[in-house]
Scaffold this motif. Structure first.
Motif, mmCIF file in Angstrom:
data_model
loop_
_atom_site.group_PDB
_atom_site.id
_atom_site.type_symbol
_atom_site.label_atom_id
_atom_site.label_comp_id
_atom_site.label_asym_id
_atom_site.label_seq_id
_atom_site.Cartn_x
_atom_site.Cartn_y
_atom_site.Cartn_z
ATOM 1 N N ASP A 115 0.809 -1.218 0.000
ATOM 2 C CA ASP A 115 0.000 0.000 0.000
ATOM 3 C C ASP A 115 0.840 1.266 0.000
ATOM 4 O O ASP A 115 0.306 2.357 -0.161
ATOM 5 C CB ASP A 115 -0.930 0.031 1.219
ATOM 6 C CG ASP A 115 -0.158 0.204 2.516
ATOM 7 O OD1 ASP A 115 -0.331 1.252 3.182
ATOM 8 O OD2 ASP A 115 0.627 -0.687 2.867
ATOM 9 N N SER A 116 2.165 1.157 0.174
ATOM 10 C CA SER A 116 2.985 2.360 0.340
ATOM 11 C C SER A 116 4.090 2.437 -0.704
ATOM 12 O O SER A 116 4.588 1.406 -1.192
ATOM 13 C CB SER A 116 3.616 2.384 1.732
ATOM 14 O OG SER A 116 4.682 1.439 1.817
ATOM 15 N N PRO A 117 4.523 3.651 -1.051
ATOM 16 C CA PRO A 117 5.645 3.811 -1.987
ATOM 17 C C PRO A 117 6.921 3.125 -1.516
ATOM 18 O O PRO A 117 7.646 2.551 -2.333
ATOM 19 C CB PRO A 117 5.809 5.332 -2.068
ATOM 20 C CG PRO A 117 4.446 5.868 -1.791
ATOM 21 C CD PRO A 117 3.883 4.939 -0.737
ATOM 22 N N ASN A 118 7.227 3.184 -0.204
ATOM 23 C CA ASN A 118 8.420 2.505 0.298
ATOM 24 C C ASN A 118 8.352 1.005 0.042
ATOM 25 O O ASN A 118 9.344 0.369 -0.317
ATOM 26 C CB ASN A 118 8.591 2.757 1.799
ATOM 27 C CG ASN A 118 9.258 4.073 2.107
ATOM 28 O OD1 ASN A 118 9.910 4.668 1.252
ATOM 29 N ND2 ASN A 118 9.104 4.554 3.334
ATOM 30 N N GLY A 119 7.182 0.425 0.239
ATOM 31 C CA GLY A 119 7.019 -1.005 0.003
ATOM 32 C C GLY A 119 7.128 -1.353 -1.467
ATOM 33 O O GLY A 119 7.735 -2.374 -1.834
#
Length: 216
Positions: A168-172
């Motif tokens: 769900d996140s850009p880092n992931g």
């Protein structure tokens, strides 16, 4: 179908916990007399506890202040979960049922503590739906480093091309991309960027919408 295993993030992907964390952080910051901003939240999404402590050490000026803020935040989170629980994300049960029917193995790769992952899985009744877990306190480097996804891939015992990361996140998304594992983004609090869109197979609104990509 080439996908034989799915690697799931947890916070904001399996369970609707990111809003709880954000509100807990805002409250803790207010109690300590500083502002916790959306930029702060985005910067720490998917990172390890060590990164979190260093980030707030830099922001607040001391390790003690950082530790106090993090402790207050965790207490706030625990209070909300104890009172209200936490909801699972839309489409999850449909996707898990599909995975069961088609023999797709699953592993959680969460930057959260293993104890927190276990607590969330128990409180939502999801513990029996996942084969294995890699948690943030079981890796050296947090997302966007690929370590946690590479360890999850080892647990699946699959080539990267036969696995799929859900994030769900850009880092992931960046971490999955660095691990060379196909990734689909299901955004929660942070919208996809032009960069994340280039790094993903697709961006979909809920977990059930992943199924058509498993059928290709």
């Amino acid at each position: 179908m080439t996908t034989k295993g799915i690697i799931f993030d947890m916070d904001g992907l399996l369970v609707d916990s990111e809003k709880i964390y954000y509100q807990a952080n805002v409250r803790a910051a207010k109690e300590m007399g500083f502002a916790f901003t959306p930029a702060d939240h985005q910067a720490i999404l998917g990172t390890t506890d060590a990164y979190l402590r260093n980030y707030f050490k830099q922001k607040l000026g001391s390790a003690d202040a950082a530790a106090e803020f993090i402790d207050r935040s965790y207490r706030n989170v625990a209070a909300v979960i104890a009172t209200d629980g936490v909801a699972i994300k839309p489409g999850l049960v449909t996707l898990l049922d599909y995975s069961d029917a088609h023999g797709i193995n699953r592993v959680i790769a969460s930057s959260n503590f293993r104890s927190m992952v276990d607590d969330f899985m128990q409180s939502t009744g999801l513990q029996a739906r996942f084969d294995q877990v890699v948690a943030g306190d079981e890796v050296t480097h947090g997302k966007p480093h690929p370590e946690i996804f590479l360890k999850a891939l080892d647990k699946l015992a699959l080539p990267a091309a036969n696995a799929l990361v859900l994030e769900d996140s850009p880092n992931g998304v960046m971490a999955a991309n660095q691990a060379a594992i196909p990734v689909i983004m299901i955004p929660d609090l942070i919208a996809p960027t032009e960069v994340t869109q280039q790094q993903t197979l697709a961006t979909v609104a809920d977990l059930a919408q992943v199924i058509p990509y498993l059928e290709k």
